[in-house]
Design a protein around this motif. Structure first.
Motif, short mmCIF file in Angstrom:
data_model
loop_
_atom_site.label_atom_id
_atom_site.label_comp_id
_atom_site.label_asym_id
_atom_site.label_seq_id
_atom_site.Cartn_x
_atom_site.Cartn_y
_atom_site.Cartn_z
N UNK A 230 0.77 -1.12 -0.03
CA UNK A 230 -0.12 -0.04 -0.08
C UNK A 230 0.88 0.98 -0.11
N UNK A 231 0.49 2.33 -0.85
CA UNK A 231 0.99 3.54 -0.66
C UNK A 231 0.65 4.39 0.59
N UNK A 232 1.15 4.87 1.47
CA UNK A 232 0.57 5.64 2.75
C UNK A 232 0.82 6.99 2.78
N UNK A 233 0.80 7.67 1.46
CA UNK A 233 0.77 8.84 1.19
C UNK A 233 1.22 9.90 2.24
N UNK B 37 5.11 -6.66 1.07
CA UNK B 37 4.89 -6.03 2.09
C UNK B 37 5.37 -4.61 2.13
N UNK B 38 5.38 -4.15 0.99
CA UNK B 38 5.90 -2.59 0.69
C UNK B 38 4.68 -1.70 1.04
N UNK B 39 5.30 -0.64 1.87
CA UNK B 39 4.62 0.44 2.22
C UNK B 39 5.35 1.65 1.83
N UNK B 40 4.53 2.32 0.74
CA UNK B 40 5.44 3.38 0.13
C UNK B 40 4.87 4.70 0.68
N UNK B 41 5.85 5.51 0.99
CA UNK B 41 5.73 6.84 1.61
C UNK B 41 5.26 8.02 0.43
N UNK B 42 5.21 7.36 -0.94
CA UNK B 42 4.86 8.25 -1.93
C UNK B 42 3.66 8.87 -1.74
N UNK B 43 3.71 10.37 -2.39
CA UNK B 43 2.35 11.04 -2.02
C UNK B 43 1.92 11.52 -3.50
N UNK B 44 0.69 11.13 -3.75
CA UNK B 44 0.21 11.40 -5.17
C UNK B 44 -1.09 11.81 -5.06
N UNK B 45 -1.47 12.78 -5.95
CA UNK B 45 -3.02 13.45 -6.34
C UNK B 45 -3.17 12.86 -7.56
N UNK B 46 -2.95 11.59 -7.91
CA UNK B 46 -3.23 11.19 -9.21
C UNK B 46 -4.58 10.04 -9.57
N UNK B 47 -5.19 9.94 -8.14
CA UNK B 47 -6.23 9.28 -8.18
C UNK B 47 -7.10 9.34 -7.03
N UNK B 48 -8.05 8.54 -6.91
CA UNK B 48 -9.31 9.13 -6.11
C UNK B 48 -9.13 8.90 -4.50
N UNK B 49 -8.14 8.59 -3.93
CA UNK B 49 -7.89 8.74 -2.65
C UNK B 49 -7.51 10.21 -2.34
#
Ligand SMILES: [Zn+2]
Length: 485
Positions: free
Chosen positions: A357-360, A383-395
């Motif tokens: 999951x990306x955790x934004x 079990x990757x948990x990515x810190x990447x922050x995106x505004x490219x989809x509906x989260x």
């Protein structure tokens, strides 16, 4: 220590250990049943019905509306009774009819092109003119070049602009369409970026707003040919014609379903994916797969017959491709109850093998999700948990409101080969990866909804602002009117 005391001590230790382990074991058994149900379930059939059944699902089009009604009926067929179509309005509906173009001088040859989304038809008989290149998109420059632009077709050279970063470039490019119209341009050619003249569907402006000028996305090799001819001081003339259907302000339905929680039904977690798609292909990876994952999670959780403590909402959004419009509208319409939203899970990165999951940008979400990744999801996913922050989809709109927001992270190594292209069709979806993705979504949602405590607190406005600023997104989001620092 005598033997009776030793026995008593052992008994106490046994009881403590079993009591402590019991809830986790129960939850693991429940989520294993859930995962099995998804892995063996009908999700590929659901996806085929959606993609082959409705084709491309442009926001606001009849195909989108039919798909939304089909999805609502699907939720109902799973025994979920709380299903709603919740509408929001877009400024313009738009459907592609046809486009063609040719170079008429110095060579006569057809061009590989299509209308840019949400651009108008050309006047009857098309437009014809010499091509000029623009690589500076500022209002001042375009105004100063008006004599050269007037009565011409403008070929955009965005290489310098995009070198500044996509989030800086997009507002500048969007604004330039109006300046080009004021300068008298007949139409716009926007080169695509991939070889073999392959086209990637996109629109001109954020928010389903109509472009003021007819605009065409042009194959890469065709655009390079035009540039070489111009560089050799030959004048290049093109003839372009397109018909598109527009419908003005149009109501679009998000599809919302809910399974009520047993202990805290007023608290909810949301699983969402966009139902709309581009229309060159049939939106299979983007985002039929995500929509079908949401439907499959709903089916499997309902079939479990054991609702979790909190409610789970299932959302299929419209308008994602035009700027996350459906999910944004939902966060506005439901603003007063967002404080009861414990988490949002979004899936819109295709159906590659699940990575995590990306955790934004939230370390606390990473820590809170780690126990779920390391146990319940272990057999399904990385079990990757990515810190990447995106505004490219509906989260994204939920992130702006400080709601704990997660975006499913999958292997995307082949995603861009089909993304927004005519090749984004059902046959590209690997069934096992897709089902594993759906199982990760269902299990994660169930675990968060069942946990005794909310997974993490909401962030306040200032803390969200920090995350956006660090990710370089704040100025862009301000420019499109969704963020007020
Ligand atoms: Zn998408």
């Amino acid at each position: 220590m005598n033997s009776r005391r030793a026995l008593a001590t052992a008994l106490v230790i046994f009881l403590v250990l079993t009591c402590a382990a019991q809830p986790a074991d129960d939850l693991q058994q429940t989520t294993d049943r859930l995962a099995s149900s998804v892995l063996l379930g009908p999700s590929m059939t659901t996806l085929r019905e959606l993609t082959d059944g409705f084709g491309g699902r442009l926001t606001g089009s009849p195909a989108y509306q039919a798909a939304a009604e089909w999805a609502a009926a699907k939720f109902g067929s799973f025994g979920i009774h709380s299903v709603r179509l919740e509408s929001f309005e877009i400024p313009n509906g738009w459907q592609r009819r046809w486009a063609h173009g040719e170079m008429v001088a110095p060579l006569v040859r057809p061009l590989h092109l299509e209308s840019v989304g949400w651009t108008p038809s050309t006047p009857e008989g098309g437009i014809q003119g010499e091509v000029v290149v623009i690589d500076d998109f500022s209002a001042d420059h375009i105004k100063a070049q008006a004599a050269q632009i007037n009565g011409h077709v403008v070929l955009l050279d965005t290489s310098k602009l995009f070198a500044q970063g996509v989030w800086k470039a997009l507002p500048v490019l969007s604004a330039s369409y109006a300046y080009l119209k004021d300068a008298g341009a007949l139409g716009i050619l926007q080169p695509d970026r991939e070889k073999d003249n392959v086209l990637n569907a996109h629109d001109a402006l954020w928010g389903a707003k109509m472009s003021p000028l007819p605009a065409f996305q042009l194959g890469l090799e065709d655009s390079k040919l035009i540039r070489r001819l111009l560089d050799a001081r030959q004048s290049v003339s093109v003839k372009l014609e397109a018909q598109n259907k527009t419908s003005g302000a149009t109501a679009v339905n998000n599809v919302i379903a809910e399974i009520r929680g047993t202990e805290h039904p007023e608290e909810w977690i949301l699983i969402g994916a966009h139902l709309d798609s581009w229309d060159f292909g049939t939106g299979a990876q983007d985002n039929g797969a995500g929509a079908a994952m949401v439907l499959e999670a709903a089916r499997a959780i309902a079939a479990l017959g054991q609702p979790p403590r909190r409610s789970i909402r299932f959302a299929l959004w419209g308008g994602e491709e035009q700027g996350l419009l459906g999910s944004f509208a939902y966060t506005q319409a439901h603003a007063t109850e967002l404080e009861k939203c414990v988490a949002v899970l979004n899936t819109d990165n295709g159906a590659g093998h699940p990575k995590g999951w990306k955790v934004e940008g939230r370390k606390d979400l990473m820590e809170a999700m780690a126990p779920i990744s390391n146990t319940l999801l272990k057999a399904l996913s990385g079990d990757d948990l990515s810190m990447e922050v995106t505004y490219d989809t509906d989260h994204g709109p939920f992130l702006l409101k400080g709601v704990p927001a997660f975006d499913l992270e999958v292997d995307m190594s082949h995603y861009m080969e089909i993304h927004h292209k005519s090749s984004d069709t059902f046959d590209k979806v690997d069934a096992l990866n897709f089902k594993a993705d759906a199982a990760v979504v269902a299990v994660t949602a169930y675990a968060i909804a069942e946990d005794a405590r909310p997974i993490a607190p909401h962030l306040d406005h200032a803390a969200v602002g920090e995350i956006l600023k660090k990710a370089g997104l704040d100025e862009f989001l301000k420019s499109v009117g969704v963020w007020n620092p």
